[in-house]
Design a protein around this motif. Structure first.
Motif, PDB file in Angstrom:
ATOM      1  N   SER A   1       6.387  21.365  30.577  1.00 47.26           N
ATOM      2  CA  SER A   1       5.508  20.471  29.826  1.00 47.26           C
ATOM      3  C   SER A   1       4.036  20.784  30.106  1.00 47.26           C
ATOM      4  O   SER A   1       3.211  20.821  29.189  1.00 47.26           O
ATOM      5  CB  SER A   1       5.821  19.018  30.180  1.00 47.26           C
TER       6      SER A   1
ATOM      7  N   THR B   1       8.901  19.439  34.246  1.00 44.25           N
ATOM      8  CA  THR B   1       7.491  19.058  34.361  1.00 44.25           C
ATOM      9  C   THR B   1       6.586  20.271  34.213  1.00 44.25           C
ATOM     10  O   THR B   1       5.546  20.209  33.531  1.00 44.25           O
ATOM     11  CB  THR B   1       7.255  18.385  35.722  1.00 44.25           C
TER      12      THR B   1
ATOM     13  N   ALA C   1       0.126  13.964  24.537  1.00 47.09           N
ATOM     14  CA  ALA C   1      -1.058  14.682  24.991  1.00 47.09           C
ATOM     15  C   ALA C   1      -1.610  15.589  23.894  1.00 47.09           C
ATOM     16  O   ALA C   1      -2.828  15.630  23.650  1.00 47.09           O
ATOM     17  CB  ALA C   1      -0.727  15.493  26.239  1.00 47.09           C
TER      18      ALA C   1
ATOM     19  N   PHE D   1       8.068   7.163  24.482  1.00 40.56           N
ATOM     20  CA  PHE D   1       7.875   7.639  25.848  1.00 40.56           C
ATOM     21  C   PHE D   1       8.132   6.524  26.856  1.00 40.56           C
ATOM     22  O   PHE D   1       8.818   6.724  27.867  1.00 40.56           O
ATOM     23  CB  PHE D   1       6.457   8.177  26.008  1.00 40.56           C
TER      24      PHE D   1
ATOM     25  N   ALA E   1       5.916  12.882  26.325  1.00 40.80           N
ATOM     26  CA  ALA E   1       4.643  12.942  27.041  1.00 40.80           C
ATOM     27  C   ALA E   1       3.792  14.099  26.540  1.00 40.80           C
ATOM     28  O   ALA E   1       2.585  13.943  26.303  1.00 40.80           O
ATOM     29  CB  ALA E   1       4.904  13.085  28.544  1.00 40.80           C
ATOM     30  N   ALA E   2       4.405  15.269  26.373  1.00 41.28           N
ATOM     31  CA  ALA E   2       3.664  16.416  25.841  1.00 41.28           C
ATOM     32  C   ALA E   2       3.211  16.160  24.405  1.00 41.28           C
ATOM     33  O   ALA E   2       2.094  16.538  24.017  1.00 41.28           O
ATOM     34  CB  ALA E   2       4.531  17.666  25.912  1.00 41.28           C
TER      35      ALA E   2
ATOM     36  N   VAL F   1       1.238  21.912  27.268  1.00 41.14           N
ATOM     37  CA  VAL F   1       0.048  21.094  26.993  1.00 41.14           C
ATOM     38  C   VAL F   1      -1.228  21.837  27.377  1.00 41.14           C
ATOM     39  O   VAL F   1      -2.211  21.851  26.617  1.00 41.14           O
ATOM     40  CB  VAL F   1       0.148  19.753  27.747  1.00 41.14           C
TER      41      VAL F   1
ATOM     42  N   TYR G   1       0.197  10.686  29.790  1.00 40.57           N
ATOM     43  CA  TYR G   1       0.660  12.007  30.198  1.00 40.57           C
ATOM     44  C   TYR G   1       0.256  12.313  31.638  1.00 40.57           C
ATOM     45  O   TYR G   1       1.063  12.816  32.419  1.00 40.57           O
ATOM     46  CB  TYR G   1       0.090  13.073  29.262  1.00 40.57           C
TER      47      TYR G   1
ATOM     48  N   TRP H   1       2.455  10.299  34.004  1.00 43.45           N
ATOM     49  CA  TRP H   1       3.813  10.848  34.084  1.00 43.45           C
ATOM     50  C   TRP H   1       3.840  12.139  34.886  1.00 43.45           C
ATOM     51  O   TRP H   1       4.742  12.352  35.701  1.00 43.45           O
ATOM     52  CB  TRP H   1       4.344  11.112  32.678  1.00 43.45           C
ATOM     53  N   LEU H   2       2.837  12.987  34.691  1.00 48.66           N
ATOM     54  CA  LEU H   2       2.794  14.261  35.403  1.00 48.66           C
ATOM     55  C   LEU H   2       2.685  14.037  36.905  1.00 48.66           C
ATOM     56  O   LEU H   2       3.408  14.660  37.699  1.00 48.66           O
ATOM     57  CB  LEU H   2       1.612  15.087  34.893  1.00 48.66           C
TER      58      LEU H   2
END
Length: 339
Positions: A281, A278, A237, A187, A233-234, A285, A254, A257-258
């Motif tokens: 994702s 986004t 998480a 990531f 990222a997902a 999650v 995560y 990043w979000l």
């Protein structure tokens, strides 16, 4: 901004264009590709297909006839092929599409040459070295091409080399969970690359650094990196929810990043596709998080609640993206009128 096709379809849906006249309106408004555009698309597709087939044929030719071709002939055939590609590049250097295709062919043949060297002299036992050196040697051609296709290919090679390297050496970080740390490193790699690509494409930064070139004439490479970053990222998480509290630090990656993605692509760069990545994702999650919590209380009944939640959060994200797209379009129209 809406395309001509979308505008015509919206006018037809609102009753401004009769259904019988819709096809004619699409043609008159240049909302559908004409014969010349289809011909150009077919030519481009066949050109790329021919390039990939030629490279594949060269690789499989050596693999199939490995025992029957002398060592010197193997190198001579492959290097002559690369010289032919290089000479062709000099001939069509002014044609952007042909130049990009030839540089891609040269990059693929470079990988074949490295594989031939490694297989002939057994220079490396670890497969990650092949892809790492491959990415290193073709980097000048990627910079020269300034095409998203080669940048995406280079990023894919870098990711593959990193994955193969981590699969054999991640045990040196024994204080952490191997899988969690490996995904965090992947990531971080893609996030840093995405940040570099965005900075080099941002006009104020280019002006400050005195850069006169761009990475490519589109944002495909940034969008590819956003997909990879969003996936990792997902993954982090979801993995942190399945593991113990020691993996909670992955949620910080995560969450950061979000937040950065929403702020950057909503207010600064204004890229709807990035926001859609986004949102996708977040849906994945958050749905997993809700399902994970409900499974402890509802047993099999959590599937119904999780399904309803998925529908609800998807509808919310779709509505938000639609409003954001309308806002982007109105802002572009206002900017165009002021200009």
């Amino acid at each position: 901004m809406q395309s001509n096709r979308d505008k015509n379809l919206n006018w037809a849906a609102s009753g401004h264009i009769a259904k019988a006249d819709l096809q004619g309106a699409l043609v008159q408004g240049k909302a559908e590709p004409d014969l010349n555009e289809w011909l150009a698309f077919c030519k481009l597709s066949l050109l790329w297909l021919a390039a990939i087939c030629c490279c594949s044929a060269a690789i499989f030719f050596f693999a199939y006839n490995w025992q029957y071709i002398p060592r010197l002939y193997k190198f001579a055939l492959l290097e002559v092929s690369m010289l032919v590609v290089a000479a062709s590049y000099l001939i069509v250097a002014r044609q952007a599409i042909s130049r990009t295709v030839l540089l891609m062919v040269f990059s693929l043949l470079t990988g074949a040459l490295l594989a031939l060297v490694g297989q002939t002299y057994q220079t490396g036992a670890d497969p990650w070295q092949l892809f790492a050196y491959w990415g290193l040697f073709i980097f000048p051609w990627v910079v020269v091409a300034r095409a998203s296709a080669l940048w995406i290919f280079w990023v894919a090679l870098l990711n593959l080399a990193t994955v193969l390297y981590l699969s054999i050496s991640i045990d040196i970080f024994s204080l952490f969970s191997t899988q969690g740390l490996a995904v965090a490193m992947l990531f971080s790699l893609n996030f840093v690359l995405l940040a570099i690509f965005e900075l080099l494409s941002f006009q104020p930064v280019k002006t400050y650094l005195g850069l006169t070139f761009s990475l490519s004439n589109n944002r495909y490479s940034q969008q590819f990196l956003a997909c990879a970053t969003g996936y990792y990222a997902a993954h982090m998480a979801i993995y942190s929810l399945l593991e113990s509290d020691a993996e909670a630090y992955l949620l910080l990656f995560y969450g950061g990043w979000l937040a950065i993605s929403l702020l950057l692509y909503r207010w600064v760069i204004k890229d709807l596709l990035m926001l859609a990545i986004t949102a996708l994702s977040f849906i994945a999650v958050s749905t997993f998080f809700v399902s994970y919590l409900l499974f402890e209380f509802l047993d099999i009944g959590f599937l119904l609640v999780a399904g309803l939640y998925t529908v609800g959060v998807s509808a919310f994200c779709f509505s938000w993206l639609k409003k954001t797209a309308a806002h982007f379009e109105s802002s572009a129209i206002t900017a165009g009128e002021q200009a």
